[in-house]
Design a protein around this motif. Structure first.
Motif, PDB file in Angstrom:
ATOM      1  N   PRO A  83      -9.592  -6.396   0.433  1.00 45.22           N
ATOM      2  CA  PRO A  83      -8.528  -6.854   1.206  1.00 45.22           C
ATOM      3  C   PRO A  83      -7.613  -5.659   1.538  1.00 45.22           C
ATOM      4  O   PRO A  83      -7.332  -4.859   0.811  1.00 45.22           O
ATOM      5  N   LYS A  84      -6.983  -6.048   2.685  1.00 49.25           N
ATOM      6  CA  LYS A  84      -5.875  -5.020   3.170  1.00 49.25           C
ATOM      7  C   LYS A  84      -4.576  -5.537   2.866  1.00 49.25           C
ATOM      8  O   LYS A  84      -4.262  -6.349   2.954  1.00 49.25           O
ATOM      9  N   LEU A  85      -4.040  -4.596   2.042  1.00 53.25           N
ATOM     10  CA  LEU A  85      -2.852  -4.787   1.395  1.00 53.25           C
ATOM     11  C   LEU A  85      -1.632  -4.727   2.250  1.00 53.25           C
ATOM     12  O   LEU A  85      -1.534  -3.961   3.556  1.00 53.25           O
ATOM     13  N   SER A  86      -0.584  -5.560   2.243  1.00 55.91           N
ATOM     14  CA  SER A  86       0.664  -5.437   2.933  1.00 55.91           C
ATOM     15  C   SER A  86       1.125  -3.934   2.871  1.00 55.91           C
ATOM     16  O   SER A  86       0.923  -3.169   1.765  1.00 55.91           O
ATOM     17  N   THR A  87       1.874  -3.521   4.011  1.00 52.54           N
ATOM     18  CA  THR A  87       2.244  -2.153   3.714  1.00 52.54           C
ATOM     19  C   THR A  87       3.362  -1.910   2.960  1.00 52.54           C
ATOM     20  O   THR A  87       3.621  -1.085   2.050  1.00 52.54           O
ATOM     21  N   ASN A  88       4.393  -2.948   2.979  1.00 52.06           N
ATOM     22  CA  ASN A  88       5.554  -2.999   2.160  1.00 52.06           C
ATOM     23  C   ASN A  88       5.401  -3.913   0.978  1.00 52.06           C
ATOM     24  O   ASN A  88       4.372  -4.752   0.891  1.00 52.06           O
ATOM     25  N   ASN A  89       6.359  -3.720   0.031  1.00 52.74           N
ATOM     26  CA  ASN A  89       6.270  -4.538  -1.288  1.00 52.74           C
ATOM     27  C   ASN A  89       6.853  -5.890  -0.536  1.00 52.74           C
ATOM     28  O   ASN A  89       7.519  -6.184   0.407  1.00 52.74           O
ATOM     29  N   TYR A  90       6.491  -6.817  -1.649  1.00 50.53           N
ATOM     30  CA  TYR A  90       7.024  -8.296  -1.473  1.00 50.53           C
ATOM     31  C   TYR A  90       8.566  -8.374  -1.140  1.00 50.53           C
ATOM     32  O   TYR A  90       9.148  -7.682  -2.181  1.00 50.53           O
TER      33      TYR A  90
ATOM     34  N   SER B   4       0.892  -1.406   0.095  1.00 47.32           N
ATOM     35  CA  SER B   4      -0.164   0.027   0.046  1.00 47.32           C
ATOM     36  C   SER B   4       0.868   1.333   0.114  1.00 47.32           C
ATOM     37  O   SER B   4       0.491   2.187  -0.714  1.00 47.32           O
ATOM     38  N   ARG B   5       1.867   1.415   0.675  1.00 45.29           N
ATOM     39  CA  ARG B   5       2.807   2.295   0.704  1.00 45.29           C
ATOM     40  C   ARG B   5       3.313   2.900  -0.676  1.00 45.29           C
ATOM     41  O   ARG B   5       3.285   4.091  -1.039  1.00 45.29           O
ATOM     42  N   GLU B   6       3.694   2.100  -1.548  1.00 47.76           N
ATOM     43  CA  GLU B   6       4.133   2.280  -2.903  1.00 47.76           C
ATOM     44  C   GLU B   6       2.669   2.400  -3.930  1.00 47.76           C
ATOM     45  O   GLU B   6       2.714   3.284  -4.554  1.00 47.76           O
ATOM     46  N   LEU B   7       1.773   1.662  -3.616  1.00 48.00           N
ATOM     47  CA  LEU B   7       0.641   1.726  -4.564  1.00 48.00           C
ATOM     48  C   LEU B   7      -0.348   2.946  -4.462  1.00 48.00           C
ATOM     49  O   LEU B   7      -0.571   3.606  -5.622  1.00 48.00           O
ATOM     50  N   PHE B   8      -0.393   3.306  -3.315  1.00 50.76           N
ATOM     51  CA  PHE B   8      -1.347   4.428  -3.156  1.00 50.76           C
ATOM     52  C   PHE B   8      -0.815   5.788  -3.274  1.00 50.76           C
ATOM     53  O   PHE B   8      -1.502   6.965  -2.987  1.00 50.76           O
ATOM     54  N   LYS B   9       0.599   5.700  -3.774  1.00 47.23           N
ATOM     55  CA  LYS B   9       1.125   6.963  -4.225  1.00 47.23           C
ATOM     56  C   LYS B   9       0.329   7.552  -5.541  1.00 47.23           C
ATOM     57  O   LYS B   9       0.303   8.575  -5.574  1.00 47.23           O
ATOM     58  N   ASN B  10      -0.071   6.744  -6.189  1.00 54.97           N
ATOM     59  CA  ASN B  10      -0.999   7.101  -7.454  1.00 54.97           C
ATOM     60  C   ASN B  10      -2.142   6.412  -7.879  1.00 54.97           C
ATOM     61  O   ASN B  10      -2.576   6.463  -9.009  1.00 54.97           O
ATOM     62  N   HIS B  11      -2.358   5.347  -7.044  1.00 52.82           N
ATOM     63  CA  HIS B  11      -3.570   4.595  -7.096  1.00 52.82           C
ATOM     64  C   HIS B  11      -4.563   4.810  -6.195  1.00 52.82           C
ATOM     65  O   HIS B  11      -4.211   4.713  -4.796  1.00 52.82           O
ATOM     66  N   THR B  12      -5.822   4.755  -6.407  1.00 55.98           N
ATOM     67  CA  THR B  12      -7.084   5.129  -5.316  1.00 55.98           C
ATOM     68  C   THR B  12      -7.873   4.030  -5.625  1.00 55.98           C
ATOM     69  O   THR B  12      -8.577   3.895  -6.511  1.00 55.98           O
TER      70      THR B  12
END
Length: 377
Positions: free
Chosen positions: A370-377, A347-355
């Protein structure tokens, strides 16, 4: 005096006869409105996800020039001679969004999903056999039934990519009431919207064509699936990389948003990228869903978009294959970093430009994601 009495008796007898035998009239109700039976109202549920391809400009990376010649070819020929289509393909069934519907919406969803043979005709009526009297007899029963149908088709649209040959917005929910002096019965069914000759998706016009396309898509899917080996991570990465290498972004086709367009034409918009990812991954048993929302590109333009969430080792991550397949004017190759910029991100990376959009359309219920992982895999 005698004539008047006789007339009264005749009228009374007619009322009794019609009341016992069934005084009949019918109305068609859809979209919360009553209309004459000869003029079925329209249920319109537009689901369009178009977004321009995202350009990525870095000092050391130049995006690829897209031509038919430089796309990866894994020999995914659309062989129509062998019908590998099964009535219930593996991985296809009750989806993530289906699980969040109420009992009435699930019945409507099932009525469509369980009648794929009729759907291939493009104009068959589909009966909804269920007792809706409880909700119908509420003060706002018509509106509730209409809302249930909206939720059902929204969930079906985003759960099932295998129904690429129908356009749910070209279907109408019909509610027919039959009344006597003593009771009212309700008959619900789904039929072709009166604005269209059938409910086929653009590019399809008859059953034979649909069956050929289904067979071709199943054959192509199985060929790709055979390349997915190793761990779940390996399978997800192989599939992601195949899509990025095989497809290119293009909005000019009638099949631009479907798995058929992805396989047959090697191109499509974000919806095709996301749908083919889900369509193939469903057969591997790896849990994944389609997600709709907004995305803001590198030029600052925000538009509708579709991508995927995938569950790996008990945790959810995002995959946006469309944005991992960038196209700009120039030459050269795409670095591995750019190719996987939106692969299994948190979510930290995705929600920079995705909503995320929790409602699939304006008429949709709010769905939980679903609740995303905060960090990338």
């Amino acid at each position: 005096m005698g004539d008047k009495l006789a007339n009264v008796l005749i009228v009374f007898m007619m009322i009794v006869i019609f009341g016992l035998g069934g005084m009949y009239y019918a109305k068609v109700v859809t979209g919360g409105k009553e209309v004459p039976e000869s003029n079925s109202a329209i249920y319109n549920n537009e689901l369009t996800y178009n977004v321009d391809q995202i350009g990525v400009n870095t000092s050391n990376t130049v995006q690829k020039v897209v031509t038919e010649d430089n796309r990866t070819n894994l020999d995914i020929s659309l062989d129509n001679t062998t019908n590998m289509y099964t009535k219930n393909p593996a991985g296809v069934g009750k989806g993530y969004y289906y699980s969040q519907l109420n009992e009435y919406s699930k019945v409507m969803y099932d009525a469509i999903a369980n009648n794929t043979d009729k759907l291939k005709n493009g104009n068959s009526k589909i009966a909804i056999n269920y007792d809706f009297s409880k909700v119908w007899n509420n003060g706002n029963g018509k509106d509730e039934i209409d809302a249930c149908y909206a939720d059902a088709v929204n969930a079906l649209n985003i759960d099932r990519s295998d129904l690429f040959y129908i356009d749910l917005s070209r279907m109408s929910l019909i509610i027919k009431t039959t009344s006597t002096l003593f009771s009212t019965k309700y008959e619900l069914y789904i039929d072709v919207d009166e604005r269209y000759p059938n409910y086929y998706a653009d590019g399809f016009s008859n059953r034979s064509q649909v069956e050929s396309a289904i067979s071709a898509v199943e054959n192509a899917k199985n060929k790709v699936k055979q390349t997915l080996t190793g761990t779940d991570y390996d399978k997800i990465k192989t599939l992601h990389d195949w899509i990025v290498d095989y497809m290119y972004y293009d909005s000019g086709s009638a099949h631009k948003a479907s798995v058929y367009g992805a396989f047959a034409e090697k191109k499509g918009v974000c919806e095709a990228y996301a749908r083919v990812f889900k369509y193939i991954l469903d057969d591997t048993g790896i849990e994944n869903i389609l997600v709709t929302g907004k995305a803001t590109n590198s030029s600052g333009v925000t538009e509708d978009h579709m991508w995927n969430y995938v569950k790996l080792n008990g945790t959810w991550y995002a995959v946006d294959a469309t944005w991992d397949d960038p196209v700009v004017i120039g030459g050269g190759t795409v670095s591995d970093q750019v190719k996987h910029r939106y692969f299994l991100v948190g979510s930290r990376e995705l929600f920079k430009n995705h909503t995320e959009r929790l409602t699939i359309s304006a008429s949709s219920k709010i769905f939980a994601l679903p609740k995303l992982s905060t960090n990338n895999y």
